[in-house]
Design an enzyme around this catalytic site. Structure first.
Site, PDB file in Angstrom:
ATOM      1  N   HIS A 368      38.918  37.463  30.059  1.00 32.09           N
ATOM      2  CA  HIS A 368      38.015  37.648  30.935  1.00 32.09           C
ATOM      3  C   HIS A 368      39.486  36.557  31.989  1.00 32.09           C
ATOM      4  O   HIS A 368      40.026  35.275  30.647  1.00 32.09           O
ATOM      5  CB  HIS A 368      37.195  36.791  31.219  1.00 32.09           C
ATOM      6  N   CYS A 417      42.052  38.492  36.197  1.00 31.21           N
ATOM      7  CA  CYS A 417      41.087  38.118  36.947  1.00 31.21           C
ATOM      8  C   CYS A 417      41.306  37.075  37.960  1.00 31.21           C
ATOM      9  O   CYS A 417      41.762  36.055  36.633  1.00 31.21           O
ATOM     10  CB  CYS A 417      39.602  38.664  37.134  1.00 31.21           C
TER      11      CYS A 417
END
Length: 793
Positions: A368, A417
């Site tokens: 992440h 991301c």
């Protein structure tokens, strides 16, 4: 002569098909070739791959040899090695055909160079090629062929030079129907004698003679022991004279247009320039920098099992693939899975201490992440639900610390991301980055976008790594290689499902040709390299395999294999048992409750797959014919004390089959793999510019017997403590998707249509494990047609 050092994948499709026809036979064919190739560890084929070769015959157009050659090409098998293997199996027909084919290939040996000249002057573009007899040359300016004898010679002479000659030139070298092209060379006119770069100022105003540099030296990176060549050429009347300078100090006896320094060392790196002069004029070349590639190190982090966020799948396979490929390129790799904030911070700190002048540093993160105000943040697995930059690691801050080490190349590959984090409004102040022309960012996705992984059976692969692994080993400038990765991702992005979702973004200020394939030749006299190598060797020591003797007469072997730097497989197998014992097994029990992550339901399994591993671990493992039980230990970076467990033998005697007897022995194996680094401990603030071997830390001594058979048994090795250096292990891995967004996009494609089936990069046999296989990307983007198999990070 042909270039036998090239990859066999450079052969034409016709040549590969012809070889396949010759070797698709049971007597002296692909099986014999595979057996010979297996003598080379870097090319070894697994049993599953050989099975895949065999089943090719079930397809009307399938070819076992063609499949095998594709696997070897992906492992960087050279034409010379293929020829050697063909000779060993005594396939004279194939040997003769391959020799003839390679000898007929055309190779550019001298490329035309960009030049600048004065109007009315003279410029010569040179192209030289090696290959079969009767090569011919054709010169082009843009798309226009230069006709006549001028354009059909190896040297293209432009004289007198005028505005019409400005532009880009290329040379085509022909032999029959075969041809190859040179690189482009740009010709431009100098503005004037007094103002154009590289052109002289007049010492004697009345003189009509001129001086202009037509070929400037170029910055470059070389390896220790290599020979340095710098060229500077000028047009002058009378002829120019040359004198070379290193760091503005005159180099004695270097008074030619070509500077040659054999056996480069780190003392030779720095700035070079050439003074060019005549009786009437004087000018200086552009200053160029020469870097020495002294070592290559990589830290790979994959976070999957997040405490408060979406679980990911791809990082494990992605880090495993990348680690194997980087080891092929002589990188010292540390790969780690599932790190919390403290462990990530400690791992990065220790990684920075391995960097030094000229070292290539690569950091890859899969997990992440987010990006705010142009700064990227890597999210650890213990980040709270509403995390901010205080809970994460800032990529730009890490890069700034890397630059303080004066590294030769800094590569960041961020597979995460880049959506904005609404919980974080703080603008980080990491300080300005140095202008060092050595930074390359490869973002798996664009700003304010998510990265995706594609599910395939039990393993997920990130889209970025699926394309990167096909290009990573290419001998190209890093940015050129990543550009090709971007092109592949763009092509896939043209399908309806992926359009507008993910595209590689490349940022770089790399002005010199630096490739991940640059060779490293460490010298014994280099203290930094020797220390670094020693630390890395210690960090890769597995516990020794040992035999345990039980009172009942049973003999048990326990062995160890590294799946990643912080994941270890332990196996047990029965070596001997008395005849009166009819059944017997050896299990591992009594593991510490703290320090390691162990799934008791998956311990002592009959295969490593059942034990929880999804990767094929080959080395240090018993043969499949030897019944064994496997236990998988994770998160070894949290082990604070020596690892102790018990081996319990269960057995039955022939005269009392209904009653099982147990016997137990305790075993201590020290602190295996990365656990020696104590990444769970906070690191004291310190300047990352200090040398990694110069800390005034307590010393730790390890006897050479702890290093295995490759080290002298009588020597004691001392080095900085684990809290200040990478004193120990490097072989870890990763696990799932990556994003700060709960959004998930899935695509459930039938197995035969899965993306993993379209992307090929066969296994690389390295260290203790092999790469995963994936099929080659084709143009069938329509296969991305089901919205249930993609996950966002």
């Amino acid at each position: 002569m042909g270039d036998w050092s090239k990859n066999l994948g450079t052969l034409s499709e016709d040549a590969l098909s012809r070889l396949a026809e010759m070797l698709d036979n049971p007597t002296r064919g692909w099986r014999q070739l595979a057996n010979t190739v297996n003598e080379h560890p870097q090319l070894r084929c697994s049993e599953s791959e050989l099975t895949s070769c065999s089943v090719q015959v079930l397809s009307p157009t399938g070819s076992p040899t063609r499949y095998l050659l594709a696997r070897l090409a992906d492992r960087s098998c050279s034409l010379a090695l293929l020829l050697s293997c063909l000779k060993k199996i005594d396939h004279q027909h194939a040997v003769q055909y391959l020799t003839a084919t390679v000898m007929e290939q055309i190779h550019i040996t001298v490329q035309p160079q960009a030049q600048q000249g004065l109007e009315g002057g003279r410029v010569v573009l040179t192209c030289r090629a090696a290959g079969p007899a009767g090569l011919s040359y054709q010169w082009f300016r843009g798309k226009e062929q230069i006709l006549g004898d001028t354009g059909s010679a190896a040297d293209l002479v432009l004289c007198p030079l005028g505005p019409v000659h400005q532009g880009h030139y290329i040379c085509r070298v022909n032999h029959g129907e075969n041809c190859t092209f040179s690189q482009w060379a740009h010709i431009r006119l100098g503005r004037s004698e007094n103002s154009s770069p590289g052109c002289s100022s007049t010492l004697f105003p009345g003189s009509k003679s001129g001086l202009c540099i037509t070929r400037q030296p170029r910055s470059q990176t070389v390896t220790e022991g290599d020979t340095l060549f710098l060229e500077c050429h000028a047009e002058a009347n009378p002829p120019a004279q040359y004198h070379w300078y290193h760091n503005m100090k005159e180099l004695q006896h270097q008074k030619h247009s070509v500077l040659r320094i054999p056996a480069m060392t780190t003392a030779h790196r720095g700035q070079y320039s050439c003074r060019v002069y005549t009786l009437f004029h004087e000018t200086w070349s552009n200053p160029v920098k020469v870097h020495i590639a002294t070592d290559k190190v990589a830290l790979l982090i994959g976070n999957m099992n997040y405490v408060h966020h979406t679980q990911l799948c791809a990082p494990m396979a992605d880090v495993h693939e990348l680690a194997n490929l980087l080891r092929q390129l002589d990188f010292k790799v540390v790969s780690l899975l599932d790190l919390n904030w403290q462990e990530m911070n400690s791992a990065v700190t220790e990684f920075l201490l391995l960097l030094d002048k000229g070292v290539y540093g690569l950091l890859y993160f899969a997990g992440h992440g987010y990006e705010n105000y142009g700064n990227s943040f890597m999210v650890p697995i213990d980040a709270p639900a509403s995390y901010t930059s205080d809970h994460c690691l800032c990529v730009q801050s890490v890069l700034q610390r890397m630059q303080e080490r004066e590294t030769g190349l800094n590569v960041f590959l961020l597979d995460m991301c880049r959506k904005r984090n609404p919980n974080d409004d703080v603008i980080p102040r990491s300080g300005p980055l140095k202008v060092t022309a050595n930074i390359v960012f490869g973002y798996a996705t664009c700003v304010d976008a998510e990265a995706y992984e594609v599910k395939r059976d039990d393993l997920n692969n990130g889209i970025f790594i699926s394309f990167l692994k096909q290009r990573l080993c290419e001998d190209e400038k890093v940015t050129v290689m990543l550009d090709r990765v971007a092109e592949g991702m763009y092509y896939m992005g043209r399908c309806e499902l992926m359009r507008g979702r993910q595209a590689l973004e490349l940022r770089s200020n790399l002005s010199e040709r630096r490739a991940l394939t640059d060779r490293i030749q460490n010298t014994e006299s280099c203290t930094d390299n020797s220390t670094r190598n020693l630390q890395w060797a210690i960090a890769h020591v597995l516990p020794k395999s040992r035999k345990l003797h039980f009172e009942c007469g049973v003999q048990v072997q326990i062995g160890f294999a590294a799946e990643f730097s912080n994941i270890m497989i332990i196996y047990t197998r029965i070596l001997e048992k008395p005849q009166e014992i009819v059944s017997c097994s050896a299990e591992l029990i009594d593991f510490p409750e703290e320090g390691v992550d162990l799934d008791l339901k998956k311990s002592n399994q009959e295969s490593i797959i059942e034990a929880g591993s999804l990767l094929p671990i080959m080395e240090n493992m018993p043969s499949p014919q030897s019944p064994s039980l496997y236990t998988r230990l994770k998160s070894l970076q949290r082990l604070k004390t020596e690892l102790t467990f018990s081996v319990c033998v269960h057995y039955r005697y022939s005269n009392m089959e209904d009653e099982e007897v147990q016997e137990t022995q305790s075993v201590t194996v020290g602190k295996p793999l990365v656990s020696k680094l104590n990444l769970h401990e906070p690191r004291l603030p310190r300047s990352s510019s200090a040398d990694f071997h110069s800390f005034n830390a307590p010393e730790t001594s390890l006897y050479a017997e702890d290093l295995g058979p490759d080290f002298p048994s009588s020597e004691t090795l001392s080095f900085g403590s684990a809290s200040t250096t990478w004193s120990y292990y490097s072989q870890a891995a990763t696990e799932q998707p990556r994003s700060n967004s709960p959004t998930t996009l899935r695509v459930n494609i039938p197995e035969e249509n899965a993306i993993a089936e379209l992307m090929e990069c066969p296994p690389q046999p390295l260290t203790s494990s092999q790469s995963l296989t994936q099929s080659q990307i084709t143009q069938e983007t329509s296969r991305f047609n089901d919205p249930y198999n993609f996950h966002s990070y």
